[in-house]
Design an enzyme around this catalytic site. Structure first.
Site, mmCIF file in Angstrom:
data_model
loop_
_atom_site.group_PDB
_atom_site.id
_atom_site.type_symbol
_atom_site.label_atom_id
_atom_site.label_comp_id
_atom_site.label_asym_id
_atom_site.label_seq_id
_atom_site.Cartn_x
_atom_site.Cartn_y
_atom_site.Cartn_z
ATOM 1 N N THR A 86 66.410 51.028 64.262
ATOM 2 C CA THR A 86 67.018 51.779 63.178
ATOM 3 C C THR A 86 67.986 52.838 63.702
ATOM 4 O O THR A 86 68.104 53.058 64.907
ATOM 5 C CB THR A 86 65.913 52.421 62.304
ATOM 6 O OG1 THR A 86 66.490 52.950 61.120
ATOM 7 C CG2 THR A 86 65.165 53.514 63.055
ATOM 8 N N ASP A 141 64.091 49.302 50.033
ATOM 9 C CA ASP A 141 64.055 50.482 50.901
ATOM 10 C C ASP A 141 63.321 51.589 50.151
ATOM 11 O O ASP A 141 63.929 52.493 49.565
ATOM 12 C CB ASP A 141 65.485 50.906 51.239
ATOM 13 C CG ASP A 141 65.549 51.926 52.367
ATOM 14 O OD1 ASP A 141 64.567 52.018 53.137
ATOM 15 O OD2 ASP A 141 66.567 52.612 52.484
ATOM 16 N N LYS A 186 59.445 49.845 63.558
ATOM 17 C CA LYS A 186 60.756 50.478 63.433
ATOM 18 C C LYS A 186 60.897 51.567 64.502
ATOM 19 O O LYS A 186 60.054 52.462 64.615
ATOM 20 C CB LYS A 186 60.876 51.080 62.035
ATOM 21 C CG LYS A 186 62.262 51.195 61.477
ATOM 22 C CD LYS A 186 62.170 51.552 60.004
ATOM 23 C CE LYS A 186 63.531 51.733 59.383
ATOM 24 N NZ LYS A 186 63.414 52.140 57.975
ATOM 25 N N PHE A 237 73.504 51.739 59.543
ATOM 26 C CA PHE A 237 73.473 52.639 58.388
ATOM 27 C C PHE A 237 74.862 52.784 57.767
ATOM 28 O O PHE A 237 75.672 53.592 58.215
ATOM 29 C CB PHE A 237 72.930 54.000 58.812
ATOM 30 C CG PHE A 237 71.427 54.073 58.865
ATOM 31 C CD1 PHE A 237 70.676 53.002 59.301
ATOM 32 C CD2 PHE A 237 70.770 55.211 58.468
ATOM 33 C CE1 PHE A 237 69.292 53.066 59.350
ATOM 34 C CE2 PHE A 237 69.383 55.283 58.500
ATOM 35 C CZ PHE A 237 68.642 54.209 58.946
ATOM 36 N N GLU A 244 57.480 52.676 60.809
ATOM 37 C CA GLU A 244 58.228 53.409 61.831
ATOM 38 C C GLU A 244 57.334 54.189 62.791
ATOM 39 O O GLU A 244 56.391 54.871 62.375
ATOM 40 C CB GLU A 244 59.204 54.380 61.157
ATOM 41 C CG GLU A 244 60.191 55.006 62.122
ATOM 42 C CD GLU A 244 61.490 55.388 61.435
ATOM 43 O OE1 GLU A 244 62.286 56.087 62.076
ATOM 44 O OE2 GLU A 244 61.719 54.994 60.279
#
Length: 316
Positions: free
Chosen positions: A150, A17, A126, A172, A90
Site C-alpha cells: 500500500t 474500501d 497490507k 493511491f 494491515e
C-alpha cells in the site's frame, strides 16, 4: 438496465474500501480492504463497538499489540462472511521501516486467521511500500503469505514490489491528485486535469502498462478515489478499491463502462526500472510527490493506530 457499477464489474474486480459490514452486504463487492483509519472509524460507531468490547473483555490480559491484532482479525473474519473473495489486513504502520518486525507481525496475523478458520489464500497482508516493507514482502511471499503493498505513489515503488513477487499493489489515485492540485494552486484547471489527464489516473495507468509489458503477475488495484470520474477512467484495471459512497453513486446511475485498460493493449514501451536499494531510494528521493505522500500516509496511519491503542487501553 445496467448500472455503471454492474458494468464496471465486467472488466474490473470491485473491492470495498471500508470497515462497514452493512455497506458490503448492500453493494456486494468481491473483496474488501481495511486500514487503521477505517477500523478506527468503525469501532467508534454503535454498530461495531461490541467488537472492540469483546476483544477487551476476552483478551484483556494480553499485550496491546496482541489485542490489536485480534481486533483486526475479528473485523477481517466478519468481512469474509460477507465477501466471497479476500480481505486485506494491515500490519501496524509503526513497523514500516522494520523488515523483521513486519514479517513477524504478518505471520502472527495469518496464524490468528488460521485459528479463526480462515485459509491464508483469503487474506492479504497490507504493508507500506517502503524499502523495508518491500523486503518483508519478499520473505512473506516465499512463505505463501500474500501481500498487498500500500501507499504506492511511484513507478519505482511498483517496480520493486513486482520484483519481489508481491501479490498486489495499491497505488493511491486521490492522494496523487491532491498533491498536484495543491502544488498548482490557482493555476489548477479541473477540466483540463480530469479523466485520463488526472495525474493519479495517469500514475496508475503507467504502472498497469509497465506490468503488462514486462509480464509481471502482481495485481494492480487502484485506490483512494476522490470522484467517480477517476474510477471510470481506470475501468479494466485488475482491481479497484472504492469507498461505499462512490460505490453507491456508481450503483445509482444507469449506463455502461468501456474498459480503458486492457492486459493485451498496445502501450508505449517502458524500460525496466532498477530495483536495487540504491536505485529505489534514489528514484523515490527524486520524486517530491511520492516522497511526501508516502511519509504523510505512514504518519496518518500511525496516528490512527495510536488512537486505536487508546481505545483498547481505556477498556482494559
Amino acid at each position: 438496465m445496467t448500472t455503471l457499477l454492474d458494468s464496471l464489474r465486467r472488466s474490473t474486480t470491485v473491492v470495498a474500501d471500508t470497515g462497514d459490514f452493512e455497506s458490503m452486504r448492500a453493494l456486494k463487492p468481491t473483496d474488501a480492504t481495511t486500514n487503521p483509519s477505517l477500523i478506527l472509524k468503525a469501532v467508534q460507531q454503535d454498530a461495531y463497538r461490541p467488537l472492540l468490547e469483546q476483544v477487551a473483555r476476552d483478551h484483556g490480559s494480553l499485550s496491546l499489540e496482541a489485542r490489536t491484532d485480534r481486533l483486526l482479525v475479528k473485523f477481517g473474519r466478519a468481512i469474509l462472511d460477507i465477501v466471497p473473495g479476500r480481505v486485506s489486513t494491515e500490519v501496524d504502520a509503526r513497523l514500516s521501516f522494520d523488515t523483521r518486525a513486519t514479517v513477524e507481525r504478518a505471520r502472527s496475523l495469518i496464524a490468528l486467521y488460521r485459528i479463526a478458520g480462515i485459509d491464508r489464500e483469503r487474506v492479504l497482508i497490507k504493508i507500506a511500500a517502503t524499502w523495508e516493507g518491500i523486503q518483508a514482502a519478499r520473505i512473506l511471499e516465499a512463505e505463501d503469505i500474500r501481500c498487498n503493498m500500500t501507499l504506492i505513489f511511484s513507478l519505482g515503488q511498483a517496480a520493486a514490489c513486482a520484483d519481489v513477487g508481491a501479490q498486489l499493489i495499491s497505488p493511491f489515485v486521490g492522494r496523487i491528485y491532491d498533491w498536484h492540485k495543491k502544488a498548482a494552486g490557482s493555476q489548477w484547471d479541473e477540466q483540463t486535469h480530469g479523466g485520463a489527464q488526472d495525474p493519479g489516473v495517469q500514475s496508475v495507468t503507467r504502472i498497469y502498462q509497465y506490468y503488462k509489458q514486462h509480464g509481471f503477475t502482481t495485481e494492480v488495484m487502484g485506490a483512494s478515489f476522490r470522484n467517480a470520474g477517476q474510477i471510470l477512467a481506470l475501468a479494466g484495471c485488475d482491481l479497484l478499491t472504492i469507498s461505499p459512497d462512490l460505490l453507491t453513486q456508481l450503483d445509482s446511475v444507469q449506463g455502461t463502462v468501456e474498459p480503458r485498460l486492457r492486459a493485451g493493449g498496445a502501450y508505449p514501451v517502458q524500460a525496466r526500472i532498477g530495483v536495487d536499494e540504491i536505485s529505489f531510494r534514489s528514484q523515490l528521493n527524486e520524486d517530491a510527490m511520492a516522497t511526501e505522500k508516502l511519509a504523510e500516509g505512514i504518519r496518518a496511519f500511525v496516528a490512527d493506530a495510536r488512537k486505536l491503542d487508546t481505545l483498547l487501553q481505556d477498556r482494559a
